[in-house]
Design an enzyme around this catalytic site. Structure first.
Site, PDB file in Angstrom:
ATOM      1  N   LYS A  64       0.807  -1.222   0.000  1.00 22.13           N
ATOM      2  CA  LYS A  64       0.000   0.000   0.000  1.00 22.13           C
ATOM      3  C   LYS A  64       0.841   1.274   0.000  1.00 22.13           C
ATOM      4  O   LYS A  64       0.433   2.283  -0.586  1.00 22.13           O
ATOM      5  CB  LYS A  64      -0.959  -0.010   1.193  1.00 22.13           C
ATOM      6  N   ASP A 104     -10.344   2.036   1.129  1.00 19.21           N
ATOM      7  CA  ASP A 104     -10.587   1.682   2.530  1.00 19.21           C
ATOM      8  C   ASP A 104     -11.324   2.802   3.251  1.00 19.21           C
ATOM      9  O   ASP A 104     -12.127   2.549   4.158  1.00 19.21           O
ATOM     10  CB  ASP A 104      -9.262   1.407   3.254  1.00 19.21           C
TER      11      ASP A 104
END
Length: 289
Positions: A64, A104
Site C-alpha cells: 500500500k 478503505d
C-alpha cells in the site's frame, strides 16, 4: 474482456476474488475475470509491467505504501485520500493514465454508517491502532467533519503514520496508549488492531454513550468479542466484513468505469450498480466457511 487481480504477500487468504466473482455473476458479466498474484514490494513494478493487459489491481500488504512511491516515480495520479493517508489499495488503468486510490476510507465510512454513527454529536473519534488502516480511519472521520481524532496505540513513539495522516488532513490528533482507552466516553470508535487483538479490550466495555458506533475493521466470521460487548452495553457495532464489502464495491466501480472508458465494456453501467454489487458481495462473504 477486462480482468483484474489482487496483489500482495501473502495473498492466498484474500477474499477479493470471491467478492468480485460474485459481482460479475450478479451483473451477468461473464467475460470478466479476477485473480490472485503473489507479489512483494521488490516485485511490484515487474508484476505491473508483466500484467499490463489488466484493467486494475487490488493491493494488500505490504504494497500500500510502495505503490505510492512507484506512482511518484512514474507520474501516476494519486487520489486525494490515498495521498493523505500514504496508502493505496487500488490501481486502475484509465485511458488517460494510471490512478491510485484508497477505497478503505469509503469502506470505513460505509460501515460506520451501518452502525448508525452520529457525526453531528461526535466531538471526537477514537481509533485503535496506528498502521495504514488507522490512517484510513482518521481520513474517514475527518471527512465527516470530526475535528479531534484520538489514536490509541501500543507504542506512541511508533505512531508516525497516524500523525502524518492527521497533519496532511489539517486535523488535530492526540496519541495515547491503548491501555488508556475509555469506552464510556467514545461515541465513534474504529478498531484497526489485527486479527482478534481487539478482543483483549472487550472487558473494558461496561458502558458506552447512547447511540455510540463501533467498527472492528478486522475480518472475522461472526461478531468479535469487542463488538459483542459493545452491543451489550447499548451501542451499535459494524463488522470487518461490512468494511471489506464497502471498499470492494468502490474498487469494482472504478474498474468498471475504466473498462467503459477504454472501450472494453460495451454496455452502459446500470444505475444501481453499487447496490447490486454490494448485495452480491455480502452474500458471497457470508457463504465463506
Amino acid at each position: 474482456m477486462p480482468s483484474a487481480a489482487v496483489l500482495g504477500r501473502p495473498v492466498a487468504h484474500s477474499l477479493s476474488p470471491a467478492l468480485h466473482a460474485a459481482a460479475y455473476r450478479a451483473l451477468g458479466w461473464d467475460g470478466w475475470s479476477y485473480d490472485r498474484i503473489e507479489a512483494g514490494e521488490a516485485e511490484l513494478a515487474g508484476v505491473l509491467e508483466r500484467e499490463r493487459s489488466r484493467i486494475g489491481f487490488s493491493l494488500t500488504m505490504p504494497l500500500k505504501a510502495e505503490v505510492l512511491r512507484l506512482a511518484a516515480a512514474r507520474g501516476w495520479r494519486a487520489e486525494r485520500t490515498a495521498a493523505r493517508t500514504g496508502a493505496g489499495n487500488t490501481l486502475v488503468r484509465f485511458p488517460d493514465g494510471v490512478l491510485i486510490a484508497n477505497t478503505d476510507v469509503a469502506g470505513i465510512d460505509a460501515a460506520l454508517g451501518l452502525a448508525g454513527a452520529d457525526w453531528d454529536t461526535a466531538a471526537f473519534a477514537d481509533v485503535l491502532g496506528g498502521g495504514a488502516t488507522a490512517a484510513s480511519a482518521l481520513a474517514a472521520c475527518a471527512g465527516r467533519g470530526v475535528g479531534l481524532l484520538r489514536a490509541f496505540v501500543r507504542e506512541p513513539a511508533r505512531a508516525s503514520a497516524v500523525r502524518a495522516a492527521a497533519e496532511g488532513m489539517g486535523v488535530e490528533v492526540e496519541v495515547h496508549r491503548l491501555q488508556e482507552w475509555n469506552p464510556a466516553e467514545s461515541r465513534i470508535v474504529v478498531s484497526t488492531l489485527p486479527g482478534d487483538a481487539a478482543d483483549a479490550y472487550a472487558g473494558a466495555v461496561r458502558e458506552v454513550p447512547a447511540g455510540a458506533a463501533l467498527l472492528n475493521a478486522a475480518y472475522s466470521h461472526g461478531p468479535s468479542a469487542l463488538a459483542a460487548a459493545w452491543e451489550r452495553a447499548g451501542g451499535r457495532a459494524a463488522r470487518g466484513e461490512q468494511m471489506l464489502v464497502g471498499q470492494a464495491v468502490e474498487q469494482f466501480a472504478l474498474f468498471a468505469r475504466a473498462a467503459v472508458d477504454a472501450g472494453q465494456h460495451p454496455v452502459p453501467l446500470p444505475a444501481d450498480l453499487r447496490e447490486r454489487v454490494a448485495a452480491a458481495m455480502t452474500d458471497a462473504i457470508r457463504a465463506q466457511p
